[in-house]
Design a protein around this motif. Structure first.
Motif, PDB file in Angstrom:
ATOM      1  N   ALA A 118      14.634  22.802  -0.491  1.00  0.00           N
ATOM      2  CA  ALA A 118      14.518  22.388  -1.890  1.00  0.00           C
ATOM      3  C   ALA A 118      14.101  20.914  -1.957  1.00  0.00           C
ATOM      4  O   ALA A 118      14.500  20.100  -1.117  1.00  0.00           O
ATOM      5  N   SER A 119      13.311  20.585  -2.936  1.00  0.00           N
ATOM      6  CA  SER A 119      12.844  19.216  -3.097  1.00  0.00           C
ATOM      7  C   SER A 119      14.003  18.283  -3.427  1.00  0.00           C
ATOM      8  O   SER A 119      14.870  18.605  -4.233  1.00  0.00           O
ATOM      9  N   LYS A 120      13.995  17.104  -2.804  1.00  0.00           N
ATOM     10  CA  LYS A 120      14.994  16.078  -3.113  1.00  0.00           C
ATOM     11  C   LYS A 120      14.566  15.236  -4.318  1.00  0.00           C
ATOM     12  O   LYS A 120      15.318  14.403  -4.785  1.00  0.00           O
ATOM     13  N   GLY A 121      13.346  15.439  -4.795  1.00  0.00           N
ATOM     14  CA  GLY A 121      12.849  14.668  -5.927  1.00  0.00           C
ATOM     15  C   GLY A 121      12.335  13.298  -5.513  1.00  0.00           C
ATOM     16  O   GLY A 121      12.263  12.385  -6.323  1.00  0.00           O
ATOM     17  N   ILE A 122      11.967  13.169  -4.237  1.00  0.00           N
ATOM     18  CA  ILE A 122      11.479  11.889  -3.711  1.00  0.00           C
ATOM     19  C   ILE A 122      10.160  12.132  -2.989  1.00  0.00           C
ATOM     20  O   ILE A 122      10.019  13.095  -2.233  1.00  0.00           O
ATOM     21  N   ALA A 123       9.190  11.243  -3.222  1.00  0.00           N
ATOM     22  CA  ALA A 123       7.901  11.326  -2.547  1.00  0.00           C
ATOM     23  C   ALA A 123       7.506   9.937  -2.057  1.00  0.00           C
ATOM     24  O   ALA A 123       7.786   8.934  -2.708  1.00  0.00           O
ATOM     25  N   THR A 124       6.852   9.901  -0.913  1.00  0.00           N
ATOM     26  CA  THR A 124       6.290   8.666  -0.378  1.00  0.00           C
ATOM     27  C   THR A 124       4.785   8.749  -0.539  1.00  0.00           C
ATOM     28  O   THR A 124       4.168   9.721  -0.106  1.00  0.00           O
ATOM     29  N   VAL A 125       4.202   7.722  -1.155  1.00  0.00           N
ATOM     30  CA  VAL A 125       2.766   7.705  -1.418  1.00  0.00           C
ATOM     31  C   VAL A 125       2.169   6.490  -0.717  1.00  0.00           C
ATOM     32  O   VAL A 125       2.627   5.363  -0.920  1.00  0.00           O
ATOM     33  N   VAL A 126       1.146   6.736   0.119  1.00  0.00           N
ATOM     34  CA  VAL A 126       0.469   5.653   0.838  1.00  0.00           C
ATOM     35  C   VAL A 126      -0.971   5.598   0.337  1.00  0.00           C
ATOM     36  O   VAL A 126      -1.701   6.590   0.396  1.00  0.00           O
ATOM     37  N   PHE A 127      -1.388   4.416  -0.133  1.00  0.00           N
ATOM     38  CA  PHE A 127      -2.727   4.210  -0.687  1.00  0.00           C
ATOM     39  C   PHE A 127      -3.663   3.634   0.375  1.00  0.00           C
ATOM     40  O   PHE A 127      -3.223   3.055   1.363  1.00  0.00           O
ATOM     41  N   HIS A 128      -4.983   3.779   0.141  1.00  0.00           N
ATOM     42  CA  HIS A 128      -5.961   3.183   1.050  1.00  0.00           C
ATOM     43  C   HIS A 128      -6.010   1.669   0.901  1.00  0.00           C
ATOM     44  O   HIS A 128      -6.040   0.946   1.884  1.00  0.00           O
ATOM     45  N   GLU A 166       0.823  -1.200   0.000  1.00  0.00           N
ATOM     46  CA  GLU A 166       0.000   0.000   0.000  1.00  0.00           C
ATOM     47  C   GLU A 166       0.862   1.257   0.000  1.00  0.00           C
ATOM     48  O   GLU A 166       0.341   2.354   0.003  1.00  0.00           O
ATOM     49  N   LYS A 167       2.191   1.095  -0.010  1.00  0.00           N
ATOM     50  CA  LYS A 167       3.099   2.236   0.082  1.00  0.00           C
ATOM     51  C   LYS A 167       4.180   2.121  -0.991  1.00  0.00           C
ATOM     52  O   LYS A 167       4.755   1.058  -1.172  1.00  0.00           O
ATOM     53  N   ILE A 168       4.451   3.220  -1.689  1.00  0.00           N
ATOM     54  CA  ILE A 168       5.534   3.251  -2.664  1.00  0.00           C
ATOM     55  C   ILE A 168       6.370   4.509  -2.445  1.00  0.00           C
ATOM     56  O   ILE A 168       5.899   5.476  -1.846  1.00  0.00           O
ATOM     57  N   ILE A 169       7.590   4.460  -2.940  1.00  0.00           N
ATOM     58  CA  ILE A 169       8.466   5.621  -2.925  1.00  0.00           C
ATOM     59  C   ILE A 169       8.756   5.988  -4.364  1.00  0.00           C
ATOM     60  O   ILE A 169       9.214   5.158  -5.146  1.00  0.00           O
ATOM     61  N   LYS A 206      -4.606  -2.088  -0.204  1.00  0.00           N
ATOM     62  CA  LYS A 206      -3.308  -2.750  -0.184  1.00  0.00           C
ATOM     63  C   LYS A 206      -2.726  -3.003  -1.572  1.00  0.00           C
ATOM     64  O   LYS A 206      -1.557  -2.817  -1.795  1.00  0.00           O
ATOM     65  N   GLY A 207      -3.484  -3.414  -2.533  1.00  0.00           N
ATOM     66  CA  GLY A 207      -2.959  -3.743  -3.855  1.00  0.00           C
ATOM     67  C   GLY A 207      -2.627  -2.547  -4.729  1.00  0.00           C
ATOM     68  O   GLY A 207      -1.980  -2.687  -5.770  1.00  0.00           O
ATOM     69  N   ASP A 208      -3.043  -1.363  -4.321  1.00  0.00           N
ATOM     70  CA  ASP A 208      -2.826  -0.184  -5.154  1.00  0.00           C
ATOM     71  C   ASP A 208      -1.352   0.194  -5.273  1.00  0.00           C
ATOM     72  O   ASP A 208      -0.925   0.732  -6.292  1.00  0.00           O
ATOM     73  N   GLY A 209      -0.562  -0.072  -4.253  1.00  0.00           N
ATOM     74  CA  GLY A 209       0.875   0.214  -4.328  1.00  0.00           C
ATOM     75  C   GLY A 209       1.543  -0.623  -5.402  1.00  0.00           C
ATOM     76  O   GLY A 209       2.358  -0.128  -6.184  1.00  0.00           O
ATOM     77  N   ALA A 210       1.195  -1.900  -5.454  1.00  0.00           N
ATOM     78  CA  ALA A 210       1.754  -2.784  -6.479  1.00  0.00           C
ATOM     79  C   ALA A 210       1.280  -2.369  -7.865  1.00  0.00           C
ATOM     80  O   ALA A 210       2.046  -2.403  -8.833  1.00  0.00           O
ATOM     81  N   GLN A 211       0.022  -1.944  -7.962  1.00  0.00           N
ATOM     82  CA  GLN A 211      -0.509  -1.493  -9.249  1.00  0.00           C
ATOM     83  C   GLN A 211       0.228  -0.244  -9.724  1.00  0.00           C
ATOM     84  O   GLN A 211       0.605  -0.136 -10.889  1.00  0.00           O
ATOM     85  N   ALA A 212       0.451   0.704  -8.818  1.00  0.00           N
ATOM     86  CA  ALA A 212       1.174   1.928  -9.179  1.00  0.00           C
ATOM     87  C   ALA A 212       2.604   1.616  -9.572  1.00  0.00           C
ATOM     88  O   ALA A 212       3.141   2.193 -10.520  1.00  0.00           O
ATOM     89  N   TYR A 213       3.228   0.682  -8.863  1.00  0.00           N
ATOM     90  CA  TYR A 213       4.599   0.281  -9.202  1.00  0.00           C
ATOM     91  C   TYR A 213       4.643  -0.298 -10.610  1.00  0.00           C
ATOM     92  O   TYR A 213       5.483   0.079 -11.424  1.00  0.00           O
ATOM     93  N   ASN A 214       3.736  -1.207 -10.913  1.00  0.00           N
ATOM     94  CA  ASN A 214       3.710  -1.823 -12.249  1.00  0.00           C
ATOM     95  C   ASN A 214       3.401  -0.800 -13.336  1.00  0.00           C
ATOM     96  O   ASN A 214       3.911  -0.886 -14.449  1.00  0.00           O
ATOM     97  N   GLN A 215       2.576   0.172 -13.024  1.00  0.00           N
ATOM     98  CA  GLN A 215       2.158   1.159 -14.021  1.00  0.00           C
ATOM     99  C   GLN A 215       3.232   2.215 -14.285  1.00  0.00           C
ATOM    100  O   GLN A 215       3.411   2.650 -15.418  1.00  0.00           O
ATOM    101  N   TYR A 216       3.972   2.633 -13.246  1.00  0.00           N
ATOM    102  CA  TYR A 216       4.875   3.784 -13.405  1.00  0.00           C
ATOM    103  C   TYR A 216       6.363   3.467 -13.236  1.00  0.00           C
ATOM    104  O   TYR A 216       7.173   4.368 -13.414  1.00  0.00           O
ATOM    105  N   ASN A 217       6.753   2.256 -12.915  1.00  0.00           N
ATOM    106  CA  ASN A 217       8.159   1.948 -12.704  1.00  0.00           C
ATOM    107  C   ASN A 217       8.955   2.134 -14.004  1.00  0.00           C
ATOM    108  O   ASN A 217       8.596   1.601 -15.049  1.00  0.00           O
ATOM    109  N   ASN A 218      10.025   2.908 -13.941  1.00  0.00           N
ATOM    110  CA  ASN A 218      10.912   3.192 -15.078  1.00  0.00           C
ATOM    111  C   ASN A 218      10.188   3.847 -16.250  1.00  0.00           C
ATOM    112  O   ASN A 218      10.527   3.611 -17.411  1.00  0.00           O
ATOM    113  N   ARG A 219       9.190   4.653 -15.979  1.00  0.00           N
ATOM    114  CA  ARG A 219       8.444   5.347 -17.037  1.00  0.00           C
ATOM    115  C   ARG A 219       8.627   6.848 -16.879  1.00  0.00           C
ATOM    116  O   ARG A 219       8.681   7.378 -15.782  1.00  0.00           O
ATOM    117  N   LEU A 220       8.679   7.547 -17.995  1.00  0.00           N
ATOM    118  CA  LEU A 220       8.718   9.006 -17.995  1.00  0.00           C
ATOM    119  C   LEU A 220       7.299   9.528 -17.895  1.00  0.00           C
ATOM    120  O   LEU A 220       6.390   9.038 -18.571  1.00  0.00           O
TER     121      LEU A 220
END
Length: 133
Positions: A103-113, A64-67, A115-129
Motif C-alpha cells: 500500500a502507498s505510504k503517500g510519499i514520493a521522491t521526485v528528482v529533476f534534471h 534538484e530533488k524533493i520529497i 538543479k533549480g527545478d526542485g526549489a521551484q517545485a517546492y515554492n509552487q506546491y509547498n502546503n498547497r492542496l
C-alpha cells in the motif's frame, strides 16, 4: 560476596585513581565547551574567544530533488510524474514509497534534471492542496 550492594555500586562509580567518573583535569571536554582554566595561554584564550565571522549574504538553495508527502493512497507514480513534468520541468526519476503490504505510504521522491527545478517545485506546491483533496 562479603560487600553490600551499595558498596559494590560505590566502588564501580570510581576510577582506578579513586576519583568519581567524569571528573577530569583539563582535557578535550573543557576545550570543546570553552571552559578553559584561568592559567591558559592568553593567545589561546583570544583565539577561542573570537569565532570566525559568518557570511552576511543569504544563499538560495538550488535543489534538484524533493520529497512529496501527504499524497492520497490512490495517487500513483505516473500521476506524480505527469504533474511535475508538465508544471515544473523534465524529470530524472520519480519513486513512490510503499509499505510491506504494497500500500502507498503517500510519499514520493521526485528528482529533476535541472538543479533549480526542485526549489521551484517546492515554492509552487509547498502546503498547497492539489485537485481540491
Amino acid at each position: 560476596m562479603d560487600k553490600s550492594l551499595d558498596e559494590i555500586v560505590a566502588a564501580k562509580r570510581t576510577t582506578r585513581r579513586g576519583k568519581p567518573r567524569g571528573v577530569r583535569r583539563g582535557g578535550a571536554r573543557q576545550q570543546i565547551l570553552g571552559n578553559t582554566p584561568k592559567s591558559a595561554d592568553p593567545a589561546q584564550r583570544t583565539r577561542r574567544a573570537a569565532p570566525a565571522a559568518a557570511p552576511a549574504v543569504a544563499t538560495t538553495p538550488f535543489s534538484e530533488k524533493i520529497i512529496v508527502s501527504n499524497l492520497p493512497a490512490d495517487v500513483n507514480e505516473a500521476q506524480v510524474r505527469e504533474l511535475f513534468k508538465t508544471t515544473v520541468g523534465p524529470l530524472k526519476d520519480v519513486t513512490m514509497h510503499y509499505d510491506a503490504h504494497g500500500a502507498s505510504k503517500g510519499i514520493a521522491t521526485v528528482v529533476f534534471h535541472k538543479k533549480g527545478d526542485g526549489a521551484q517545485a517546492y515554492n509552487q506546491y509547498n502546503n498547497r492542496l492539489i485537485d481540491g483533496s
